[in-house]
Scaffold this motif. Sequence first.
Motif, PDB file in Angstrom:
ATOM      1  N   THR A 151       0.800  -1.225   0.000  1.00 59.27           N
ATOM      2  CA  THR A 151       0.000   0.000   0.000  1.00 59.27           C
ATOM      3  C   THR A 151       0.835   1.279   0.000  1.00 59.27           C
ATOM      4  O   THR A 151       0.280   2.366  -0.166  1.00 59.27           O
ATOM      5  CB  THR A 151      -0.959   0.034   1.211  1.00 59.27           C
ATOM      6  OG1 THR A 151      -0.188  -0.080   2.421  1.00 59.27           O
ATOM      7  CG2 THR A 151      -1.975  -1.094   1.146  1.00 59.27           C
ATOM      8  N   ALA A 183      -3.350   5.418  -2.627  1.00 55.95           N
ATOM      9  CA  ALA A 183      -4.497   5.994  -1.907  1.00 55.95           C
ATOM     10  C   ALA A 183      -5.784   5.593  -2.602  1.00 55.95           C
ATOM     11  O   ALA A 183      -5.773   5.128  -3.745  1.00 55.95           O
ATOM     12  CB  ALA A 183      -4.377   7.514  -1.862  1.00 55.95           C
ATOM     13  N   ARG A 197       0.176  -2.289  14.273  1.00 55.34           N
ATOM     14  CA  ARG A 197       0.431  -1.706  12.942  1.00 55.34           C
ATOM     15  C   ARG A 197      -0.661  -2.111  11.954  1.00 55.34           C
ATOM     16  O   ARG A 197      -1.036  -1.328  11.083  1.00 55.34           O
ATOM     17  CB  ARG A 197       1.808  -2.163  12.448  1.00 55.34           C
ATOM     18  CG  ARG A 197       2.225  -1.556  11.137  1.00 55.34           C
ATOM     19  CD  ARG A 197       2.635  -0.100  11.283  1.00 55.34           C
ATOM     20  NE  ARG A 197       3.066   0.407   9.994  1.00 55.34           N
ATOM     21  CZ  ARG A 197       2.458   1.356   9.316  1.00 55.34           C
ATOM     22  NH1 ARG A 197       1.381   1.931   9.806  1.00 55.34           N
ATOM     23  NH2 ARG A 197       2.906   1.767   8.150  1.00 55.34           N
ATOM     24  N   GLU A 248      -3.515   0.222  12.449  1.00 55.48           N
ATOM     25  CA  GLU A 248      -3.151   1.547  11.939  1.00 55.48           C
ATOM     26  C   GLU A 248      -3.204   1.591  10.412  1.00 55.48           C
ATOM     27  O   GLU A 248      -3.702   2.555   9.823  1.00 55.48           O
ATOM     28  CB  GLU A 248      -1.740   1.922  12.405  1.00 55.48           C
ATOM     29  CG  GLU A 248      -1.632   2.198  13.897  1.00 55.48           C
ATOM     30  CD  GLU A 248      -0.190   2.236  14.386  1.00 55.48           C
ATOM     31  OE1 GLU A 248       0.739   2.081  13.554  1.00 55.48           O
ATOM     32  OE2 GLU A 248       0.002   2.427  15.600  1.00 55.48           O
ATOM     33  N   LEU A 249      -2.692   0.537   9.771  1.00 57.67           N
ATOM     34  CA  LEU A 249      -2.693   0.478   8.306  1.00 57.67           C
ATOM     35  C   LEU A 249      -4.114   0.463   7.744  1.00 57.67           C
ATOM     36  O   LEU A 249      -4.402   1.123   6.754  1.00 57.67           O
ATOM     37  CB  LEU A 249      -1.959  -0.775   7.828  1.00 57.67           C
ATOM     38  CG  LEU A 249      -0.450  -0.669   7.668  1.00 57.67           C
ATOM     39  CD1 LEU A 249       0.150  -2.046   7.438  1.00 57.67           C
ATOM     40  CD2 LEU A 249      -0.096   0.255   6.510  1.00 57.67           C
ATOM     41  N   TYR A 290      -6.896   1.629   9.133  1.00 58.47           N
ATOM     42  CA  TYR A 290      -7.477   2.971   9.279  1.00 58.47           C
ATOM     43  C   TYR A 290      -6.859   3.937   8.277  1.00 58.47           C
ATOM     44  O   TYR A 290      -7.550   4.766   7.677  1.00 58.47           O
ATOM     45  CB  TYR A 290      -7.294   3.485  10.706  1.00 58.47           C
ATOM     46  CG  TYR A 290      -8.375   3.013  11.654  1.00 58.47           C
ATOM     47  CD1 TYR A 290      -9.493   3.797  11.908  1.00 58.47           C
ATOM     48  CD2 TYR A 290      -8.282   1.778  12.279  1.00 58.47           C
ATOM     49  CE1 TYR A 290     -10.495   3.369  12.770  1.00 58.47           C
ATOM     50  CE2 TYR A 290      -9.275   1.329  13.140  1.00 58.47           C
ATOM     51  CZ  TYR A 290     -10.379   2.135  13.386  1.00 58.47           C
ATOM     52  OH  TYR A 290     -11.365   1.699  14.223  1.00 58.47           O
ATOM     53  N   SER A 291      -5.558   3.838   8.073  1.00 61.72           N
ATOM     54  CA  SER A 291      -4.863   4.729   7.149  1.00 61.72           C
ATOM     55  C   SER A 291      -5.387   4.589   5.723  1.00 61.72           C
ATOM     56  O   SER A 291      -5.649   5.586   5.035  1.00 61.72           O
ATOM     57  CB  SER A 291      -3.366   4.428   7.201  1.00 61.72           C
ATOM     58  OG  SER A 291      -2.683   5.212   6.272  1.00 61.72           O
ATOM     59  N   VAL A 292      -5.572   3.356   5.274  1.00 58.47           N
ATOM     60  CA  VAL A 292      -6.091   3.112   3.925  1.00 58.47           C
ATOM     61  C   VAL A 292      -7.497   3.698   3.777  1.00 58.47           C
ATOM     62  O   VAL A 292      -7.825   4.308   2.754  1.00 58.47           O
ATOM     63  CB  VAL A 292      -6.086   1.604   3.599  1.00 58.47           C
ATOM     64  CG1 VAL A 292      -6.940   1.276   2.383  1.00 58.47           C
ATOM     65  CG2 VAL A 292      -4.655   1.121   3.371  1.00 58.47           C
ATOM     66  N   ARG A 332      -8.904   6.159   5.491  1.00 59.62           N
ATOM     67  CA  ARG A 332      -9.049   7.608   5.729  1.00 59.62           C
ATOM     68  C   ARG A 332      -9.233   8.377   4.431  1.00 59.62           C
ATOM     69  O   ARG A 332      -9.789   9.471   4.413  1.00 59.62           O
ATOM     70  CB  ARG A 332      -7.847   8.138   6.517  1.00 59.62           C
ATOM     71  CG  ARG A 332      -8.011   7.886   7.996  1.00 59.62           C
ATOM     72  CD  ARG A 332      -7.098   8.702   8.880  1.00 59.62           C
ATOM     73  NE  ARG A 332      -7.268   8.222  10.243  1.00 59.62           N
ATOM     74  CZ  ARG A 332      -6.501   7.289  10.820  1.00 59.62           C
ATOM     75  NH1 ARG A 332      -5.502   6.754  10.145  1.00 59.62           N
ATOM     76  NH2 ARG A 332      -6.745   6.899  12.048  1.00 59.62           N
TER      77      ARG A 332
END
Length: 197
Positions: free
Chosen positions: A73, A77, A122, A125-126, A128-130, A132
């Motif tokens: 990733t 985005a 992690r 976190e990953l 949620y990051s993807v 967002r």
Amino acid sequence: MARAGLTAERVTLAGAELADEVGLDHVTMSAVARRLGVKDASLYVHVRGLEDLRGRIALLAADEKTIRIAEATAGRAGKDALVAFANAWREYAHAHPGRYTATQVPMRIDPELAARAHGPRRAVELTYSVLRAYALAEPDLTDAVRLVRSTLHGFVSLEAAGGFAHARPTEATWTRCLDALHTLLTRWPDAAEGDPS
């Protein structure tokens, strides 16, 4: 006395390899000892027992899976990141079925080991990051994370169990499922009346 060269990491890796070959439920201390060419008692110098070993396998797998997803990733985005995330998840589940299972079933893990492990934290976190990139606010973001995890886990679990017997190629369905997830995340529904949150 510990056998020279035998470590908790080597015992865990042997258990993980065995889990991939025969299934996590069939991993025993005796089977791991045979694989390593040692007596069962030698393992207990490095791991406390089967429950501890399975917990260590889960942490190893979480680290491995997270690294794959992070690499897939990086720099992506939106839908591109979602598809890369999902494909890395599925590829790991295919390549390491026993380890993958260890990441998906509840188990007791030594709190000290868990505190040092970066993989599980992690992974969250990953995810949620993807997601967002879809501009979801809470609690919708958490709901979306749960939806994505449920969809990916459900698909790969059914696939592993031979649950897709229809003539349509599984790959085509996978692609359409990711298209549908992206569409839903892009047009997330407003909260229903009476939402408990």
